[in-house]
Scaffold this active site. Structure first.
Site, PDB file in Angstrom:
ATOM      1  N   ASP A  42       0.831  -1.203   0.000  1.00 28.42           N
ATOM      2  CA  ASP A  42       0.000   0.000   0.000  1.00 28.42           C
ATOM      3  C   ASP A  42       0.874   1.265   0.000  1.00 28.42           C
ATOM      4  O   ASP A  42       2.066   1.220   0.249  1.00 28.42           O
ATOM      5  CB  ASP A  42      -0.903  -0.026   1.235  1.00 28.42           C
ATOM      6  CG  ASP A  42      -2.174   0.794   1.059  1.00 28.42           C
ATOM      7  OD1 ASP A  42      -2.411   1.319  -0.050  1.00 28.42           O
ATOM      8  OD2 ASP A  42      -2.944   0.895   2.035  1.00 28.42           O
TER       9      ASP A  42
ATOM     10  N   GLU B  12       2.706   7.345  -1.794  1.00 26.07           N
ATOM     11  CA  GLU B  12       2.457   8.713  -2.285  1.00 26.07           C
ATOM     12  C   GLU B  12       2.772   9.795  -1.267  1.00 26.07           C
ATOM     13  O   GLU B  12       2.623  10.975  -1.565  1.00 26.07           O
ATOM     14  CB  GLU B  12       0.974   8.861  -2.664  1.00 26.07           C
ATOM     15  CG  GLU B  12       0.371   7.734  -3.475  1.00 26.07           C
ATOM     16  CD  GLU B  12      -0.154   6.609  -2.579  1.00 26.07           C
ATOM     17  OE1 GLU B  12       0.091   6.643  -1.359  1.00 26.07           O
ATOM     18  OE2 GLU B  12      -0.784   5.691  -3.117  1.00 26.07           O
TER      19      GLU B  12
ATOM     20  N   ASP C 145      -8.625   3.461  -3.637  1.00 26.08           N
ATOM     21  CA  ASP C 145      -9.705   3.468  -2.645  1.00 26.08           C
ATOM     22  C   ASP C 145     -10.978   4.128  -3.159  1.00 26.08           C
ATOM     23  O   ASP C 145     -11.353   5.216  -2.723  1.00 26.08           O
ATOM     24  CB  ASP C 145      -9.230   4.223  -1.399  1.00 26.08           C
ATOM     25  CG  ASP C 145      -8.007   3.569  -0.763  1.00 26.08           C
ATOM     26  OD1 ASP C 145      -7.697   2.413  -1.104  1.00 26.08           O
ATOM     27  OD2 ASP C 145      -7.380   4.217   0.082  1.00 26.08           O
TER      28      ASP C 145
END
Lengths: 673, 673
Positions: B395, B398, B462
């Protein structure tokens, strides 16, 4: 004016204040080209710019001729633009922009700034009083509903009507600002501009055309500074005397309703100076609410016998006020007359151009055509003044579309910001030509440079019927103070606000608090709002009638004091509502305080602008202050006073010449009981 | 490559396609300086730029040397930058940026564009498929919640969490695009970039640093073009075979819950390939919902006996997958180890730097430090691979803050966009070094140039648990198609979406429709969402279990077809999910169609993405198509078919070699009844 060479640049100063400080590493002038797009929807503009080039002009040549200094800026060996600095006969510094290369349509100029400096003005600014830390696009438009992207009202207004606005949107922008360092700057242009006060060591003024010139001056005091500015933009006459005799009640619905409401008001002890019936020329209902029939003549269906009643009311001491704006309703008589005479703005090919005002369309009377101006003045004189109106709202002025064609051949993009001034001039001259300047009052929300000499009374525009900082009752105070510094000494607002949308409804408390504030402004006027049935009105209940009666009695009791302040404005440009620093220049905190003001020299007003509040915390600048309700003395500093509804936080100076008058405010308020 | 002088400029073309068309009046290159500010709040960036100068470079000198053309651009007599154009050994046109003046930090380059051209790519773009008419800031970040300022969800997310995002926000931006004119452009840089496709005759690429080079190539067909691009960014291995054997169920809550849910799924006839338990290392509850304990090791309290059960499950044919990201939870063991070894990014003075992830803080493992990379690979190998995990979500990536200090001495502003690639590389190498590339799968949402060669499976991030075009189920299709054109051939999404905030709750219909779509992607995986209790889950009711069973049976029935498509991707870079124009280049409409795709060469999938819809209107490119449920034949063009829940609108080509397989999809789905 003083011009000195530095190692790689120069320093231009005036009266010991540095204005421009140019060097190779910190150039003060940038030029370039951009392509702007203006997308107007019902007075709300979506404006985008694509900057093609932005060139720092580092190289310059000086051509002094004794009086003036000519600074020629070169780039790639070619003259780009010349700044010509000279002192005007009035002693101001004037920096002209000359010989600009024809292709250029963007200028950015950086003025010297000090780190702790505060900035005010830029027209009528509603969200911020001190403008430092933000940039301000200067383009007259609808100010927006909510005016804050974090507000749910704004979000709804944006999504439903593209109308939410932001902190800088205003009916009245002006490329002029005042610094806490006691100088002002004015950029002479009507093009789109953006003044950027976010930088610590410079202010950057952006202009989407070559400006005519920049003016700078500084003074030893703020009163001297506002006097200087007043001299620049034009003097204002005193207001008609009758305005001080009570509230002007915003009423709609016809002759009978008007008379009934006036009777009810007087019976409740309200001092009434006028009835303002914006629907005197008829109404139309749209999804927005009650709108007006934009064909500017008495509507005898809605207002039967008004032609005689208007005079009867005047004999009773109640003036009748109406409404007009610079647009004419498509296919109605005035439109047809204007169209047939060629008095309307057109498309480029000369064909019909109408503007969407929200479920109806109007022609734009072309104020760049002198014959059209004369015609519209004639409409005002014949249909309004001769009919007996003693005042009106001269609404709008912000909607000149950028893609219409005008008689003077200039781009509507350049004319757009000048439209409010042209509109004010027509109203002013119609009244003047009728010899009624002393007796007729008109008020405007739109403005731009030069409005000062034509429009003598601003109103703050269409606030929301709520307590919102950005667009409700408190925002009016910033509007009064910012515009007041630029030569607009007389300001007022719709008591209770106007915009009633997206679930907003005006409640009693808001109406009462707003009326309390209005009693300490140069003029009191109510408005029903765009959806009157959703709003608490002055006559909704006895308590409100009684409250308004008390506030109008305070207002009329203060008439000699207010008249003197209004006269002072007419003579010197000192606004009636003033920021604290106007008279307390040495007090650092006075530069920061919002939502308080001096009303004339001797009253300090801190309106309660929070729902449910019954106390008011406020700042008193260093002086001897007496609280009008308790009579208690204060020395200055932060204080908190009781401020129940009906007793706004107001103080007077112990050293005032009017202490007797002020000491009786409380008695005046209770007079009718 | 062809270089020709024109009257005041030059034309640079490659394979008959004009790339740069420079003239004095239309310069192609602009340079300047700007000061950017990056304000990060939990992965959402508020980025502002103040452009100090933007200079059009009109004057140039040519220095050809046979192979390459050097174009030196001058301004004010000084060399500003040199473009060096040459053909690479692979036959691409490469334009290097050399000798830039040191002070410059902004470049804008304009590429020739045709008026009707369409543009695709720029990483994983979720709102628009054809990017023409918009500009795309390219900066890896949270993609936003709602991603549309006109949406109430977005407004709430903005006001409450600064997290609303906009159409261009994405976990995976990339400065590479593909044109409908069958060329691609890649800008080699990791700096902030903004690609502007709003102009009719040029595309303007903006970069906040001097880019290394620009690559251009064109081909005769789209398959050849994606093959070309694939060669550039790196090849992808086939997926582990077990991924094709069923759905990977997103489960949380511990060993017992996992086993129970797996049992329930299998009992209902669901084909299960894996259990993905992101909380394998423990959980924490925040106001956002269920969050994970970011200290990457088995949590035996929550998952007792997992060390043995993981192998038992594998023997049953069910793989166990976990979760990791590149941050370590403050004061937990991995953080302490990393901190003590100097493996974390720091403040400029070397002191502690932690990032706010929403009510908890983490250290950033410094991937510019080779020793830190080795250490983190070790964590993955020891704690995850050796423990028995057969896959994980890798995950984030960023959140590299722009103001931290890194071991390689480069600015974090420049490293920010490269972080996803570095993160992917670590995962890739850990698996490779363990010799498990064929058997272990990890998937990422973050990306940037170069991710292709390290991360073999993207997931769409998401999405909201709704039908929203910008951030709900439909947005996933754009994400798959845009990233697929740039060498990311394998894409999937959370079945049912993830973000469950601001009143959103996943309902059964959405879960079912999303599962239908997922059956026609390379991989099926469910997610409970951040607030599992608010969401409809795969086992909430029998109907849903049964529906998912049917969809997994279709998916496994198609295994040979999907495997072949995955293999084709590995060999040629042809993505598994493809836009219609990939194989119907001559058909103009195929360039415009959104929310449909080719799944491999022979299946056309048009997911039902509107709530309540039971028909699907869709476009079939010119071919012979057979509807999988009715068996009806279609010739192409716009059609509308029945698409009740359980029967998504899917077609196969009559001329396919796999018609027998496709004809049995319906039987496969009903197999368990």
């Amino acid at each position: 004016m003083k011009f000195e060479r530095s190692e790689t640049g120069f320093i231009l100063s005036h009266k010991d204040q540095i204005v421009l400080q140019h060097s190779h590493s910190s150039p003060i002038l940038f030029v370039g080209t951009g392509n702007a797009t203006y997308d107007m929807y019902r007075g709300n503009f979506d404006i985008k710019d694509y900057v093609n080039e932005r060139i720092a002009l580092r190289c310059f040549t000086i051509k002094g001729d004794g009086q003036a200094v000519r600074i020629e800026f070169h780039y790639e060996g070619e003259l780009q633009i010349t700044l010509c600095a000279e002192e005007t006969p009035e002693g101001r510094l004037k920096i002209g922009f000359h010989d600009a290369k024809e292709s250029l349509n963007r200028v950015w100029i950086r003025l010297d700034a000090s780190k702790d400096e505060k900035i005010y003005g830029c027209g009528e600014q509603l969200t911020y009083f001190n403008l430092r830390g933000h940039n301000f696009p200067l383009w007259t438009s609808e100010p927006g509903v909510g005016r804050n992207k974090a507000s749910y009202i704004t979000w709804q207004a944006d999504v439903k009507d593209r109308a939410g606005g932001d902190y800088y949107n205003t009916n009245y922008p002006q490329p002029t600002f005042v610094s806490s360092d006691r100088y002002f700057v004015h950029l002479q242009t009507t093009a789109y501009a953006d003044f950027d006060f976010r930088h610590s060591d410079f202010h950057e003024l952006q202009c989407w055309a070559i400006p005519d010139y920049l003016l700078f001056d500084c003074e030893q005091s703020f009163p001297a500074l506002v006097h200087n500015i007043y001299g620049l933009f034009g003097t204002q006459p005193e207001m008609p005397d009758w305005v001080h005799d009570g509230v002007i009640l915003g009423i709609q619905g016809g002759t009978e309703t008007t008379l009934e409401k006036l009777h009810k008001a007087k019976a409740a002890g309200i001092k009434v100076a006028g009835a303002w019936c914006q629907d005197w020329q008829g109404i139309k209902i749209t999804s927005f609410g009650k709108r007006l029939q934009w064909d500017w003549q008495w509507n005898p269906d809605l207002y039967p016998e008004l032609d005689s009643k208007i005079h009867a009311l005047k004999r009773e001491g109640i003036r009748f006020l109406g409404y007009i704006n610079p647009y004419v309703l498509e296919d109605f008589p005035l439109y047809q007359e204007a169209a047939s005479k060629g008095y309307l703005a057109t498309r480029q090919d000369g064909s019909k151009y109408v503007v969407d005002f929200g479920e109806f369309y109007c022609g734009v009377v072309d104020f760049t055509n002198p014959a059209a101006c004369e015609w519209y003045k004639g409409v005002i004189k014949t249909n309004m003044i001769d009919f007996g109106l003693d005042g009106w709202m001269a609404d709008f002025g912000e909607y000149l579309p950028t893609d219409c064609t005008l008689a003077n051949g200039k781009s509507a993009e350049i004319e757009h910001n000048d439209w409010p001034r042209r509109w004010a001039k027509i109203n002013h001259e119609a009244i003047e030509e009728a010899g009624k300047t002393d007796d007729i009052l008109f008020f405007m929300r739109a403005g731009y440079t030069g409005i000062q000499r034509y429009c003598h009374t601003l109103w703050a525009g269409d606030q929301c019927v709520n307590w919102n900082i950005d667009d409700g009752m408190p925002s009016v105070i910033n509007g009064a103070l910012s515009s007041g510094l630029l030569g607009n000494g007389i300001h007022h607002s719709d008591i209770g606000g106007y915009t009633t949308l997206h679930g907003m409804k005006r409640d009693r408390e808001l109406f009462m608090r707003w009326a309390e504030m209005a009693a300490f402004t140069p003029m009191m006027r109510t408005h029903e709002g765009n959806r009157p049935a959703d709003n608490h009105q002055f006559d909704t209940d006895t308590e409100t009638l009684c409250h308004l009666a008390r506030m109008t009695r305070i207002f009329t009791h203060l008439k000699p004091y207010i008249k003197a302040a209004v006269k002072e404005n007419a003579l010197t440009g000192m606004p009636v509502q003033r920021p604290l620093f106007m008279h307390y220049e040495g007090d650092a905190l006075s530069y920061e305080i919002m939502y308080e003001y001096l009303f004339g020299r001797d009253l300090l007003v801190a309106p309660v602008y929070e729902q449910g509040a019954r106390q008011r915390k406020l700042y008193l600048p260093p002086d001897q202050w007496i609280h009008i309700w308790s009579g208690e003395h204060y020395q200055g500093g932060w204080v908190e006073v009781e401020a129940p509804i009906g007793k706004p936080a107001v103080f007077y100076r112990a050293s005032s010449a009017d202490t007797v008058l002020f000491a009786k405010i409380q008695d005046a308020a209770e007079d009718l009981l």
